[in-house]
Write a protein that holds these residues in place. Structure first.
Motif, PDB file in Angstrom:
ATOM      1  N   LEU A 131       0.879  -1.165   0.000  1.00  0.00           N
ATOM      2  CA  LEU A 131       0.000   0.000   0.000  1.00  0.00           C
ATOM      3  C   LEU A 131       0.912   1.209   0.000  1.00  0.00           C
ATOM      4  O   LEU A 131       1.676   1.415   0.954  1.00  0.00           O
ATOM      5  N   ASN A 132       0.842   2.006  -1.033  1.00  0.00           N
ATOM      6  CA  ASN A 132       1.807   3.102  -1.173  1.00  0.00           C
ATOM      7  C   ASN A 132       1.348   4.348  -0.410  1.00  0.00           C
ATOM      8  O   ASN A 132       1.243   5.445  -0.959  1.00  0.00           O
ATOM      9  N   ARG A 133       1.066   4.143   0.867  1.00  0.00           N
ATOM     10  CA  ARG A 133       0.653   5.259   1.727  1.00  0.00           C
ATOM     11  C   ARG A 133       1.025   4.895   3.157  1.00  0.00           C
ATOM     12  O   ARG A 133       0.532   3.905   3.709  1.00  0.00           O
ATOM     13  N   ARG A 134       1.922   5.676   3.769  1.00  0.00           N
ATOM     14  CA  ARG A 134       2.361   5.358   5.124  1.00  0.00           C
ATOM     15  C   ARG A 134       1.422   5.994   6.149  1.00  0.00           C
ATOM     16  O   ARG A 134       0.540   6.768   5.819  1.00  0.00           O
ATOM     17  N   GLY A 135       1.668   5.676   7.427  1.00  0.00           N
ATOM     18  CA  GLY A 135       0.809   6.151   8.493  1.00  0.00           C
ATOM     19  C   GLY A 135      -0.250   5.115   8.840  1.00  0.00           C
ATOM     20  O   GLY A 135      -0.279   4.008   8.298  1.00  0.00           O
ATOM     21  N   PHE A 136      -1.141   5.482   9.762  1.00  0.00           N
ATOM     22  CA  PHE A 136      -2.208   4.576  10.172  1.00  0.00           C
ATOM     23  C   PHE A 136      -3.510   4.894   9.434  1.00  0.00           C
ATOM     24  O   PHE A 136      -4.130   4.028   8.834  1.00  0.00           O
ATOM     25  N   SER A 137      -3.922   6.182   9.478  1.00  0.00           N
ATOM     26  CA  SER A 137      -5.132   6.621   8.767  1.00  0.00           C
ATOM     27  C   SER A 137      -4.807   7.875   7.981  1.00  0.00           C
ATOM     28  O   SER A 137      -4.006   8.709   8.414  1.00  0.00           O
ATOM     29  N   SER A 138      -5.466   8.017   6.825  1.00  0.00           N
ATOM     30  CA  SER A 138      -5.163   9.136   5.941  1.00  0.00           C
ATOM     31  C   SER A 138      -5.504  10.473   6.588  1.00  0.00           C
ATOM     32  O   SER A 138      -4.775  11.451   6.429  1.00  0.00           O
ATOM     33  N   PHE A 139      -6.616  10.541   7.296  1.00  0.00           N
ATOM     34  CA  PHE A 139      -6.981  11.774   7.994  1.00  0.00           C
ATOM     35  C   PHE A 139      -8.091  11.488   8.990  1.00  0.00           C
ATOM     36  O   PHE A 139      -8.686  10.401   8.995  1.00  0.00           O
ATOM     37  N   LEU A 140      -8.357  12.488   9.837  1.00  0.00           N
ATOM     38  CA  LEU A 140      -9.426  12.402  10.830  1.00  0.00           C
ATOM     39  C   LEU A 140     -10.572  13.323  10.422  1.00  0.00           C
ATOM     40  O   LEU A 140     -10.329  14.446   9.961  1.00  0.00           O
ATOM     41  N   MET A 141     -11.818  12.845  10.629  1.00  0.00           N
ATOM     42  CA  MET A 141     -12.983  13.647  10.263  1.00  0.00           C
ATOM     43  C   MET A 141     -14.027  13.572  11.368  1.00  0.00           C
ATOM     44  O   MET A 141     -14.240  12.509  11.972  1.00  0.00           O
ATOM     45  N   CYS A 142     -14.658  14.690  11.645  1.00  0.00           N
ATOM     46  CA  CYS A 142     -15.726  14.738  12.635  1.00  0.00           C
ATOM     47  C   CYS A 142     -17.031  14.287  11.976  1.00  0.00           C
ATOM     48  O   CYS A 142     -17.446  14.860  10.968  1.00  0.00           O
ATOM     49  N   ARG A 143     -17.653  13.268  12.538  1.00  0.00           N
ATOM     50  CA  ARG A 143     -18.915  12.771  11.976  1.00  0.00           C
ATOM     51  C   ARG A 143     -20.061  13.761  12.211  1.00  0.00           C
ATOM     52  O   ARG A 143     -21.082  13.694  11.532  1.00  0.00           O
ATOM     53  N   SER A 144     -19.904  14.673  13.159  1.00  0.00           N
ATOM     54  CA  SER A 144     -20.990  15.608  13.475  1.00  0.00           C
ATOM     55  C   SER A 144     -21.032  16.789  12.510  1.00  0.00           C
ATOM     56  O   SER A 144     -22.087  17.142  11.984  1.00  0.00           O
ATOM     57  N   CYS A 145     -19.856  17.412  12.278  1.00  0.00           N
ATOM     58  CA  CYS A 145     -19.847  18.617  11.431  1.00  0.00           C
ATOM     59  C   CYS A 145     -19.082  18.435  10.131  1.00  0.00           C
ATOM     60  O   CYS A 145     -19.091  19.332   9.272  1.00  0.00           O
ATOM     61  N   GLY A 146     -18.393  17.298   9.970  1.00  0.00           N
ATOM     62  CA  GLY A 146     -17.690  17.033   8.717  1.00  0.00           C
ATOM     63  C   GLY A 146     -16.308  17.637   8.619  1.00  0.00           C
ATOM     64  O   GLY A 146     -15.654  17.539   7.574  1.00  0.00           O
ATOM     65  N   LEU A 147     -15.821  18.265   9.677  1.00  0.00           N
ATOM     66  CA  LEU A 147     -14.493  18.873   9.655  1.00  0.00           C
ATOM     67  C   LEU A 147     -13.409  17.804   9.513  1.00  0.00           C
ATOM     68  O   LEU A 147     -13.431  16.785  10.195  1.00  0.00           O
ATOM     69  N   SER A 148     -12.476  18.029   8.600  1.00  0.00           N
ATOM     70  CA  SER A 148     -11.262  17.208   8.534  1.00  0.00           C
ATOM     71  C   SER A 148     -10.101  18.075   9.020  1.00  0.00           C
ATOM     72  O   SER A 148     -10.029  19.259   8.698  1.00  0.00           O
ATOM     73  N   ILE A 149      -9.228  17.476   9.810  1.00  0.00           N
ATOM     74  CA  ILE A 149      -8.178  18.266  10.458  1.00  0.00           C
ATOM     75  C   ILE A 149      -7.048  18.527   9.471  1.00  0.00           C
ATOM     76  O   ILE A 149      -6.418  17.599   8.959  1.00  0.00           O
ATOM     77  N   VAL A 160     -10.284   8.024   8.771  1.00  0.00           N
ATOM     78  CA  VAL A 160     -10.602   7.722   7.379  1.00  0.00           C
ATOM     79  C   VAL A 160      -9.368   7.198   6.648  1.00  0.00           C
ATOM     80  O   VAL A 160      -8.283   7.780   6.731  1.00  0.00           O
ATOM     81  N   GLY A 161      -9.537   6.110   5.901  1.00  0.00           N
ATOM     82  CA  GLY A 161      -8.474   5.593   5.052  1.00  0.00           C
ATOM     83  C   GLY A 161      -7.435   4.795   5.814  1.00  0.00           C
ATOM     84  O   GLY A 161      -7.303   4.894   7.034  1.00  0.00           O
ATOM     85  N   GLU A 162      -6.688   3.983   5.060  1.00  0.00           N
ATOM     86  CA  GLU A 162      -5.655   3.138   5.669  1.00  0.00           C
ATOM     87  C   GLU A 162      -4.268   3.540   5.178  1.00  0.00           C
ATOM     88  O   GLU A 162      -4.100   4.000   4.053  1.00  0.00           O
ATOM     89  N   GLY A 163      -3.306   3.327   6.056  1.00  0.00           N
ATOM     90  CA  GLY A 163      -1.901   3.424   5.694  1.00  0.00           C
ATOM     91  C   GLY A 163      -1.220   2.114   6.050  1.00  0.00           C
ATOM     92  O   GLY A 163      -1.844   1.190   6.598  1.00  0.00           O
ATOM     93  N   THR A 164       0.053   2.011   5.761  1.00  0.00           N
ATOM     94  CA  THR A 164       0.767   0.752   5.999  1.00  0.00           C
ATOM     95  C   THR A 164       0.752   0.354   7.472  1.00  0.00           C
ATOM     96  O   THR A 164       0.746  -0.834   7.801  1.00  0.00           O
ATOM     97  N   GLU A 165       0.751   1.335   8.350  1.00  0.00           N
ATOM     98  CA  GLU A 165       0.733   1.033   9.784  1.00  0.00           C
ATOM     99  C   GLU A 165      -0.552   0.285  10.157  1.00  0.00           C
ATOM    100  O   GLU A 165      -0.527  -0.678  10.936  1.00  0.00           O
ATOM    101  N   GLN A 166      -1.685   0.723   9.591  1.00  0.00           N
ATOM    102  CA  GLN A 166      -2.955   0.066   9.874  1.00  0.00           C
ATOM    103  C   GLN A 166      -3.044  -1.300   9.204  1.00  0.00           C
ATOM    104  O   GLN A 166      -3.585  -2.256   9.787  1.00  0.00           O
ATOM    105  N   ALA A 194       1.386   8.419  18.100  1.00  0.00           N
ATOM    106  CA  ALA A 194       0.184   9.031  18.687  1.00  0.00           C
ATOM    107  C   ALA A 194       0.092  10.496  18.292  1.00  0.00           C
ATOM    108  O   ALA A 194      -0.225  11.369  19.102  1.00  0.00           O
ATOM    109  N   LYS A 195       0.362  10.767  17.015  1.00  0.00           N
ATOM    110  CA  LYS A 195       0.357  12.149  16.528  1.00  0.00           C
ATOM    111  C   LYS A 195      -0.287  12.231  15.149  1.00  0.00           C
ATOM    112  O   LYS A 195      -0.342  11.250  14.404  1.00  0.00           O
ATOM    113  N   LEU A 196      -0.731  13.445  14.837  1.00  0.00           N
ATOM    114  CA  LEU A 196      -1.128  13.786  13.474  1.00  0.00           C
ATOM    115  C   LEU A 196       0.061  14.472  12.820  1.00  0.00           C
ATOM    116  O   LEU A 196       0.651  15.393  13.404  1.00  0.00           O
TER     117      LEU A 196
END
Length: 822
Positions: free
Chosen positions: A516-534, A578-584, A550-552
């Motif tokens: 999987l050519n994407r590192r990290g655990f998850s591609s990004f974080l999103m709030c299910r209530s308001c839809g904000l992505s950090i 949201v999304g997977e990286g190699t760590e996940q 344990a960081k973004l």
């Protein structure tokens, strides 16, 4: 009237300026100064280290001799840059629109950089002021400093100007004296930043001894006996350890003439602790024999010849490289091999060392400064005639170059993404042509530009269509993840068929690789209530979650922050990863198969020195069952026990706003598929995708390069993309978005005006796909031209016009033949 003994030098300085400067060469320096030497020269109000590129008897046209400044100091007693490297770097500077001085700096190891010394010298005005000072003024800091300078009768380091004063106070007084003309600040070169490593060596003199000298103590006897046992010469530290004697014993023997202590330079050898395998003359396949014969004939004939060696994965391209290099070496010539990534150098360097011994040198940025300097000096002296390295090794000071090899020539990492922005592959071809050498461009998935050059006869074309040992290519299956979703009623990371295949392969004692050519655990974080992505505060991208830290983390500026428990916008508690990286991927496989030995190889896992080699060695030894990774696992590796390769997804790569997206996806899939089935067991590849009908995936599943090329080249021709046109990307970056946009608009208008009557198009200005990185707003202007000279002429004309308007050209980056338009 110009004095007859005056000489003038053209100097390229390592600053962002595309011109050279003319300086007068003092008569005391003239006899020892040659092109390729470094000199200290004044530029504006400072002193910089520049490179002499030419020497003239008269100044250039339009230069008034009285306005020409002098060279301050000659740094090198002999040229450190050969005439060939001067010529090559001049081509790089011209072709890639870069500063020649920056290209010359890039051609040298960092360890050659000089330290800078700032000294102060008293002037006649200063001596007069000192002589006439009286009373309290005589005891002032400036007068005490002048007194120190007069007493020294020479240069004094600024930091030593006032006894007991801080360095900042000394600097302030020095600047004041310099401003008043009472003293002169001089910047001069100190020692090289990295010095050769040396050690003391004790050796027997063999001199006749008198009766007094012949009488020895027990300790002295042990020293002499150990020296005799070891051949008469032993490093001092080794000798003392072996005998238990003290240094004073050696000094006594030295005074008596029995031994001498000399200083010996020690090579910092990158392969010192590496086991070198035995060199085997492998039996060549018929296809390899044809390839070696054609290439070696070209080496014997002499003169420039370039070949595309198009060999499927596992076809034995490396053996062809080695035979070609051996042909050059046996004729007294040198050879250069480029690899796209540092991680590929260990395996190749061991293979080359097995065949060529100490004649092999390694050059790449992961070596210590001392190792790299020592390797460069061995090459410069002619002690090493076989060089392997990454992109910058193209500037290795080899002489009598016979063969240049560019392995995995399609890799984008051959293009440098900071100034000077040159392509190592294309520069290697130019160097081979200039040196009259044979150039081999090898790949299982050549770039379309290289394959096109072979088809039109610019390069010779050699094919290795089959694997060594008649092993078949792995069978490739496409897994439609839309059907998987429909059957499962939910989105799955792994299709059941992939999990079953992993379990079956490992149960047979075989190994698997998961890409999987994407590192990290998850591609990004999103709030299910308001839809904000950090988002990153510095870049227009989302932050990637790395669970181990344990960081973004931002993958562009490396900004890091903690993971919020609540949404920063609405304080909602429902945070969705949201999304997977190699760590996940690694974590899910460990959870699914707790009995398996699973590991991960990506940039994060390989951060520590030696981690990459350790993971690869463990996988090669069978200590790891399943290896998860990014593209780092997709190329250059030969693991005979790998029978399964699973591709989690490449759909994100296909969606990139870049005309090369399909080509890169095809190359990545074909390369990673080539890792399977390289041993006696048949290989299997499973590609998960939601775009099963995409041409890149279809052709990759059939490992059909020719079919992909024919389709893709039609698209390039219809859309006027390389290899049918030249591209120049002009990127404007500024912290002020309005300034970035304004300069981009002015540049585009200037290019349109300069391009009138020429066969070129100006596209833009437009915001870059990633519109802000490191708090700099980014705008692109793309020049697309049928004629490369016309594109360059138009660009030069436009930039000259902007320079006359005093436009902020420092905000502009020019990239010729860009490989990344993001």
């Amino acid at each position: 009237m110009i004095a007859s003994d005056d000489k003038y030098v053209e100097v390229a300085v390592p600053l962002n300026v595309r011109q050279t400067y003319t300086y007068r060469l003092p008569a005391t320096l003239a006899p020892d100064t040659e092109p390729g030497c470094r000199v200290l020269v004044p530029v504006r109000n400072t002193i910089v280290t520049g490179f002499v590129v030419a020497i003239h008897d008269v100044p250039g046209e339009g230069l008034e001799p009285s306005s020409i400044r002098d060279v301050e100091q000659l740094v090198d007693e002999a040229p450190i840059l050969t005439g060939e490297i001067l010529q090559l770097t001049q081509w790089v500077a011209d072709y890639y629109h870069s500063a020649w001085g920056e290209c010359l700096k890039a051609a040298l190891p960092a360890g050659l950089a000089m330290t800078s010394e700032v000294v102060l010298t008293i002037t006649e005005a200063g001596r007069l002021a000192l002589a006439t000072s009286t009373g309290r003024r005589a005891d002032s800091a400036p007068m005490r400093a002048l007194s120190r300078l007069a007493a020294a009768d020479g240069d004094v380091h600024v930091r030593d100007l006032l006894e007991g004063a801080t360095p900042s106070r000394c600097s302030a007084v020095a600047r004041d004296l310099d401003r008043k003309g009472l003293a002169r600040i001089v910047r001069r070169a100190g020692e090289a930043r990295v010095q050769p490593k040396r050690r003391n060596v004790v050796r027997l003199t063999g001199q006749a001894v008198d009766d007094e000298s012949a009488r020895t103590t027990d300790a002295q006897d042990r020293i002499l006996a150990e020296l005799i046992r070891r051949g008469g010469s032993v490093p001092l530290s080794t000798l003392l350890d072996a005998t238990g004697a003290s240094p004073s014993v050696v000094r006594t023997l030295e005074r008596r003439g029995r031994v001498e202590v000399i200083v010996e330079e020690v090579r910092r050898d990158p392969l010192a602790n590496v086991t070198i395998p035995e060199a085997y003359d492998l039996a060549l396949t018929l296809d390899q024999t044809v390839a070696v014969t054609e290439i070696c004939t070209a080496v014997e004939d002499g003169g420039y010849k370039a070949f595309l060696l198009h060999g499927v994965t596992g076809s034995g391209k490396t053996e062809v490289y080695i035979r070609a290099m051996r042909a050059a070496f046996s004729r007294g010539k040198s050879a250069l091999m480029l690899v796209p990534e540092i991680n590929l150098t260990p395996v190749f360097s061991r293979q080359l060392a097995a065949h060529f011994g100490d004649a092999v040198a390694i050059l790449h940025s992961n070596l210590s400064d001392g190792e790299r300097l020592d390797e460069w000096r061995r090459i410069r002296r002619g002690d090493a005639r076989i060089v392997i390295g990454t992109r910058s090794a193209v500037f290795a000071p080899l002489v009598d170059l016979g063969v240049v090899v560019v392995d995995e020539e399609h890799e984008t990492s051959y293009k440098q993404d900071v100034s000077p922005r040159y392509s190592g592959r294309d520069t290697a071809v130019v160097r081979a042509r200039s040196a009259g050498a044979v150039c081999i461009l090898g790949s299982a998935t050549p770039s379309l530009e290289t394959y096109h050059n072979a088809h039109v006869g610019k390069y010779g074309f050699i094919r290795l269509p089959a694997r060594v040992g008649e092993r078949p290519l792995a069978s490739v299956e496409i897994v439609d993840m839309r059907a998987v979703f429909e059957a499962a009623g939910k989105r799955l990371t792994f299709a059941p068929v992939l999990l079953e295949a992993v379990e079956e392969a490992v149960s047979r004692g075989e190994q698997a690789m998961i890409l999987l050519n994407r590192r990290g655990f998850s591609s990004f974080l999103m709030c299910r209530s308001c839809g904000l992505s950090i988002q990153c505060p510095n870049c227009d991208v989302t932050l990637t979650f790395h669970r181990a830290q344990a960081k973004l983390v931002c993958h562009y500026c490396n900004h890091q922050q903690g993971v919020p428990a609540n949404c920063p916008s609405c304080a909602g508690v429902f945070i969705y990863y949201v999304g997977e990286g190699t760590e996940q991927i690694e974590a899910k496989l460990v959870e699914t198969f707790p009995q398996m030995r699973i590991s991960r190889l990506d940039r994060d896992a390989a951060q520590r020195r030696g981690a990459y080699d350790r993971i690869i060695a463990e996988f090669g030894a069978g200590a790891i069952d399943v290896l998860v990774g990014t593209q780092m696992i997709a190329k250059g590796h030969d693991f005979p026990n790998v029978t399964l390769v699973g591709v989690v997804s490449v759909d994100a790569g296909l969606a990139m706003p870049d005309f090369r997206a399909s080509e890169r996806t095809f190359q990545l899939l074909t390369q990673v598929a080539g890792r399977a089935g390289r041993g006696s067991a048949h290989g299997r590849v499973l590609i998960q995708t939601s775009h099963p009908d995409h041409p890149a995936i279809l052709h990759a599943s059939g490992q059909d390069y020719e079919g992909f090329y024919e389709r893709e080249i039609q698209f390039r021709r219809a859309m006027s993309y390389p290899p049918f046109t030249t591209l120049i990307n002009c990127l404007v970056q500024d912290e002020d978005p309005s300034k970035a946009r304004a300069l981009a608009q002015t540049l585009a208008a200037s290019l349109v005006q300069a391009g009138k009557g020429r066969s070129l198009r100006v596209l833009g200005p437009a915001p870059a796909p990633i519109a802000r990185i490191k708090n700099r707003y980014r705008w692109q202007v793309l020049v697309k031209a049928m004629s490369r000279p016309e594109a360059r002429d138009a660009l030069d004309l436009a930039l000259a016009g902007l320079g006359e308007k005093h436009a902020a050209l420092r905000a502009l980056t020019i990239e010729v033949d860009p490989v990344n338009l993001m």
